[in-house]
Design a protein around this motif. Sequence first.
Motif, PDB file in Angstrom:
ATOM      1  N   PRO A  41     -15.297   0.615  13.485  1.00 38.79           N
ATOM      2  CA  PRO A  41     -13.935   0.061  13.522  1.00 38.79           C
ATOM      3  C   PRO A  41     -13.892  -1.437  13.250  1.00 38.79           C
ATOM      4  N   LEU A  42     -14.934  -2.164  13.665  1.00 35.55           N
ATOM      5  CA  LEU A  42     -14.952  -3.605  13.433  1.00 35.55           C
ATOM      6  C   LEU A  42     -14.896  -3.934  11.946  1.00 35.55           C
ATOM      7  N   TRP A  44     -13.073  -2.532   9.558  1.00 37.17           N
ATOM      8  CA  TRP A  44     -11.696  -2.656   9.054  1.00 37.17           C
ATOM      9  C   TRP A  44     -10.848  -3.616   9.875  1.00 37.17           C
ATOM     10  N   LYS A  45     -11.219  -3.873  11.113  1.00 38.71           N
ATOM     11  CA  LYS A  45     -10.498  -4.892  11.876  1.00 38.71           C
ATOM     12  C   LYS A  45     -10.711  -6.268  11.239  1.00 38.71           C
ATOM     13  N   ASN A  48      -8.917  -6.239   7.758  1.00 33.45           N
ATOM     14  CA  ASN A  48      -7.459  -6.322   7.892  1.00 33.45           C
ATOM     15  C   ASN A  48      -6.980  -7.711   8.313  1.00 33.45           C
ATOM     16  N   GLU A  50      -7.612  -9.024  11.392  1.00 38.81           N
ATOM     17  CA  GLU A  50      -7.347  -9.064  12.829  1.00 38.81           C
ATOM     18  C   GLU A  50      -8.298  -9.994  13.582  1.00 38.81           C
ATOM     19  N   MET A  51      -9.441 -10.306  12.967  1.00 39.42           N
ATOM     20  CA  MET A  51     -10.476 -11.072  13.668  1.00 39.42           C
ATOM     21  C   MET A  51     -10.712 -12.439  13.026  1.00 39.42           C
ATOM     22  N   ALA A 236     -12.623  -2.185  23.942  1.00 37.87           N
ATOM     23  CA  ALA A 236     -11.939  -2.723  22.755  1.00 37.87           C
ATOM     24  C   ALA A 236     -10.893  -3.737  23.192  1.00 37.87           C
ATOM     25  N   GLY A 238      -8.497  -7.058  23.633  1.00 38.30           N
ATOM     26  CA  GLY A 238      -7.890  -8.146  22.887  1.00 38.30           C
ATOM     27  C   GLY A 238      -7.896  -9.385  23.760  1.00 38.30           C
TER      28      GLY A 238
END
Length: 308
Positions: A41-42, A44-45, A48, A50-51, A236, A238
């Motif tokens: 998952p990391l 595509w995070k 995208n 997100e990171m 996971a 935030g």
Amino acid sequence: MKKIIYNQFGDAGVLEMADVAVPAVSETTLLIKVKAVSINPLDWKIRNGEMKLMSGSKFPRGTGIDFSGIVEATGSSIKQYKKGDEVFGLLDVFKGVVLAEYIIAGEKDIALKPRGISFEQAAAAPVVGSAALQLFDTLLNVQKGTELLINGASGGIGMFAIQIAKMKGAIVTAVVSDNGLQAAKDWGSDFVINYRKEDVLKSGKLYDAIIDLSNQMTYSAAKKIMKPSSVYVNTAPGPKEIISSFFISLFSRKKYKVLMLKPSPVYLKELATYMKQGLAIVVSKAYRFDTFKTAYTEVPKAHIIGKL
């Protein structure tokens, strides 16, 4: 050589195959011919956007964190490995670059792949296996008789967490969907709950520790089934969860902890030992290198058993 890159943040459509130079070996690094890459998952995070705070925004970027392969060349200071060694490992989790024909790694980034373990199985282990080891090494005191609940247990971290917890003597309850029931049993769970048919929050059973791998069971909900002195782990988190976990744990006996993966050479060698001892690694599907867009389109939507 071929390498998967992207030049802007976005969905799988921004990925492309590029021709780039084979990276050069330095005195302290190794050149590895990549045989398999795990999907996380990391990946595509980061892609995208997100990171950004941790990954940066410099392009072009590569993707992929953990891998297996064969040592192609070594720097003059390399002592532990030689050309032809079969290895597995992971690179910087925020600078994915391993989805390529060749990569550069340091000795601390890899371990020898045990015989009898496929390249696909070995590539599936570093990120999720290290995460599972870190859970028990730094966040949870799991021992004989510990009542442990793993929510969303049929994926990669769950696969390792169930088996390692059982080796430590824990009593494991796994919460999965219909298609994960058999896998959770095969990995050694003492109790398996199908969340489509039973609500674990209404079972009346209390646990010493809860690991949420699904990002669906919040700490507030989990408190209902936690013993007076117990631990909940968010795998996971935030920024909001990281901050709130700190203050909750200061004032409550029902602790709230978060998993922030910190790779370690020790974990890779420990995983290799577990593999030699028969730890099961399920790879439910493998994609060809040239179907990278299909892979990164399908996987985020999939209910994964083990790893892809």
